[in-house]
Scaffold this active site. Structure first.
Site, PDB file in Angstrom:
ATOM      1  N   ARG A 102      60.098 -18.308  68.381  1.00  0.00           N
ATOM      2  CA  ARG A 102      58.960 -17.719  67.660  1.00  0.00           C
ATOM      3  C   ARG A 102      59.031 -16.213  67.767  1.00  0.00           C
ATOM      4  O   ARG A 102      59.096 -15.668  68.860  1.00  0.00           O
ATOM      5  CB  ARG A 102      57.651 -18.158  68.325  1.00  0.00           C
ATOM      6  CG  ARG A 102      57.078 -19.380  67.788  1.00  0.00           C
ATOM      7  CD  ARG A 102      55.667 -19.638  68.172  1.00  0.00           C
ATOM      8  NE  ARG A 102      55.072 -18.971  69.306  1.00  0.00           N
ATOM      9  CZ  ARG A 102      53.814 -19.134  69.655  1.00  0.00           C
ATOM     10  NH1 ARG A 102      53.028 -19.912  68.942  1.00  0.00           N
ATOM     11  NH2 ARG A 102      53.299 -18.523  70.692  1.00  0.00           N
ATOM     12  N   THR A 133      55.195 -11.843  64.490  1.00  0.00           N
ATOM     13  CA  THR A 133      54.735 -12.628  63.322  1.00  0.00           C
ATOM     14  C   THR A 133      54.356 -14.063  63.686  1.00  0.00           C
ATOM     15  O   THR A 133      53.656 -14.734  62.933  1.00  0.00           O
ATOM     16  CB  THR A 133      55.844 -12.712  62.249  1.00  0.00           C
ATOM     17  OG1 THR A 133      56.940 -13.452  62.810  1.00  0.00           O
ATOM     18  CG2 THR A 133      56.322 -11.332  61.824  1.00  0.00           C
ATOM     19  N   ASP A 168      60.050 -20.921  79.445  1.00  0.00           N
ATOM     20  CA  ASP A 168      60.153 -20.087  80.652  1.00  0.00           C
ATOM     21  C   ASP A 168      59.916 -20.919  81.907  1.00  0.00           C
ATOM     22  O   ASP A 168      60.587 -20.729  82.920  1.00  0.00           O
ATOM     23  CB  ASP A 168      59.106 -18.956  80.612  1.00  0.00           C
ATOM     24  CG  ASP A 168      59.577 -17.784  79.763  1.00  0.00           C
ATOM     25  OD1 ASP A 168      60.771 -17.743  79.406  1.00  0.00           O
ATOM     26  OD2 ASP A 168      58.743 -16.910  79.460  1.00  0.00           O
ATOM     27  N   ASP A 184      54.141 -20.644  78.856  1.00  0.00           N
ATOM     28  CA  ASP A 184      55.384 -20.671  78.081  1.00  0.00           C
ATOM     29  C   ASP A 184      56.295 -21.770  78.634  1.00  0.00           C
ATOM     30  O   ASP A 184      56.841 -21.649  79.737  1.00  0.00           O
ATOM     31  CB  ASP A 184      56.080 -19.307  78.155  1.00  0.00           C
ATOM     32  CG  ASP A 184      57.265 -19.241  77.203  1.00  0.00           C
ATOM     33  OD1 ASP A 184      58.147 -20.127  77.273  1.00  0.00           O
ATOM     34  OD2 ASP A 184      57.319 -18.318  76.380  1.00  0.00           O
TER      35      ASP A 184
HETATM   36  C1  PRP Z   1      57.918 -22.624  71.904  1.00  0.00           C
HETATM   37  C2  PRP Z   1      57.883 -24.129  71.864  1.00  0.00           C
HETATM   38  C3  PRP Z   1      57.940 -24.418  70.380  1.00  0.00           C
HETATM   39  C4  PRP Z   1      57.161 -23.259  69.795  1.00  0.00           C
HETATM   40  C5  PRP Z   1      55.807 -23.741  69.432  1.00  0.00           C
HETATM   41  O1  PRP Z   1      59.200 -22.160  71.762  1.00  0.00           O
HETATM   42  O2  PRP Z   1      58.895 -24.741  72.597  1.00  0.00           O
HETATM   43  O3  PRP Z   1      59.264 -24.465  69.870  1.00  0.00           O
HETATM   44  O4  PRP Z   1      57.076 -22.261  70.816  1.00  0.00           O
HETATM   45  O5  PRP Z   1      55.104 -22.762  68.770  1.00  0.00           O
HETATM   46  P1  PRP Z   1      54.674 -22.903  67.244  1.00  0.00           P
HETATM   47  O6  PRP Z   1      54.107 -24.255  67.068  1.00  0.00           O
HETATM   48  O7  PRP Z   1      53.643 -21.806  67.087  1.00  0.00           O
HETATM   49  O8  PRP Z   1      55.877 -22.638  66.400  1.00  0.00           O
HETATM   50  P2  PRP Z   1      59.553 -20.598  71.853  1.00  0.00           P
HETATM   51  O9  PRP Z   1      59.469 -19.950  70.521  1.00  0.00           O
HETATM   52  O10 PRP Z   1      58.725 -19.976  72.946  1.00  0.00           O
HETATM   53  O11 PRP Z   1      61.068 -20.604  72.234  1.00  0.00           O
HETATM   54  P3  PRP Z   1      61.779 -21.101  73.582  1.00  0.00           P
HETATM   55  O12 PRP Z   1      61.620 -22.603  73.616  1.00  0.00           O
HETATM   56  O13 PRP Z   1      63.165 -20.684  73.383  1.00  0.00           O
HETATM   57  O14 PRP Z   1      61.104 -20.446  74.741  1.00  0.00           O
HETATM   58  N1  URA Z   2      54.970 -21.980  73.098  1.00  0.00           N
HETATM   59  C1  URA Z   2      54.751 -22.260  74.411  1.00  0.00           C
HETATM   60  O1  URA Z   2      55.709 -22.421  75.200  1.00  0.00           O
HETATM   61  N2  URA Z   2      53.498 -22.340  74.827  1.00  0.00           N
HETATM   62  C2  URA Z   2      52.430 -22.168  74.019  1.00  0.00           C
HETATM   63  O2  URA Z   2      51.285 -22.270  74.491  1.00  0.00           O
HETATM   64  C3  URA Z   2      52.676 -21.867  72.666  1.00  0.00           C
HETATM   65  C4  URA Z   2      53.959 -21.790  72.234  1.00  0.00           C
END
Ligand code: PRP
Ligand code: URA
Length: 219
Positions: free
Chosen positions: A109, A113, A208, A205
């Site tokens: 994400r 944005t 993380d 997160d």
């Molecule tokens: C997180 C999560 C989803 C997304 C959800 O990933 O694992 O893929 O956010 O958010 P959304 O419904 O608003 O799209 P992130 O973008 O943090 O990436 P990561 O898994 O690499 O940390």
């Molecule tokens: N992605 C995450 O990992 N946690 C949230 O709460 C939203 C998006």
């Protein structure tokens, strides 16, 4: 229509699942335990999500006699985690169906944005013949899941189920609006998103916390 009544949305309701999700939410839960909990929750959710699988009869021999018994065709299934956090769910799903094919979709994400950005995609060439289980622990705005389904469909996937651990109402609504016929299985429906589009109360997160990329979270 209220989310809870949407025909394609299943919000699981089991004390063990709730207990494990509570531990995931707890900010004192460190990486090692967090990762194990994501695996365990995925097994519990996967067990439910796969309950519609068809079985065929196969002849086996018990110690007493030959018998035709039901088996699942693991070749008809495909698990697709959305990287990174979805990777945490694959291990549990593979414990349910060992040796199942896996595809991978990499999305993150954009911090400003909140839109998903694609950086990786590798899917089986015969995905159109498979029951695809898309895996991501978090459904926040819904942007990532919606984009991942678009990618799956562009590669020919026809039967898709999305499995998530914690969802925000905003994400569920957006997903059901985009794909009213795709089943969505979730472990908990939370209250709302905050101004950074994080799920509240949520668990922070997820990527993380699984991979220990936040200072002070590893054990
Ligand atoms: C997180 C999560 C989803 C997304 C959800 O990933 O694992 O893929 O956010 O958010 P959304 O419904 O608003 O799209 P992130 O973008 O943090 O990436 P990561 O898994 O690499 O940390
Ligand atoms: N992605 C995450 O990992 N946690 C949230 O709460 C939203 C998006």
């Amino acid at each position: 229509m209220a989310i809870k009544n949407h025909p394609n949305v299943t919000i699981l309701d089991h004390p063990l699942l709730k207990h494990k999700i509570t531990k995931l939410r707890d900010k004192t839960t460190k990486t090692n335990e967090f990762k194990s909990l994501v695996r365990e929750v995925s097994i519990l959710e996967g067990y439910e999500a796969l309950k519609h699988l068809k079985t065929t009869l196969e002849e086996i021999e018990t110690p007493l006699e030959k018998s035709m018994e039901p088996v699942v065709d693991r070749k008809s299934l495909c698990f697709v985690p959305i990287l990174r956090a979805g990777l945490g769910m694959v291990e549990g799903m593979l414990e349910l169906v060992p040796g199942c094919t896996c595809g991978h979709i990499g999305l993150y994400r954009d911090e400003v944005t909140k839109e998903p950005v694609e950086y990786y995609c590798k899917l089986p060439s015969d995905i159109s013949e498979k029951n695809v289980y898309l895996l991501d622990p978090m459904l926040a705005t819904g942007g990532s899941a919606i984009d991942a389904v678009r990618i799956l469909k562009e590669h020919g996937a026809k039967r898709i189920t999305f499995i998530s651990i914690i969802a925000a109402p905003e994400g569920v609504e957006a997903f059901c609006k985009a794909y009213p016929d795709i089943p969505l299985v979730i472990g908990a429906l939370d209250r709302c998103l905050d101004e950074r589009a994080y799920i509240c109360p949520g668990l922070g997160d997820c990527g993380d916390r699984i991979f220990g990329t936040t200072k002070g979270t590893t054990s």
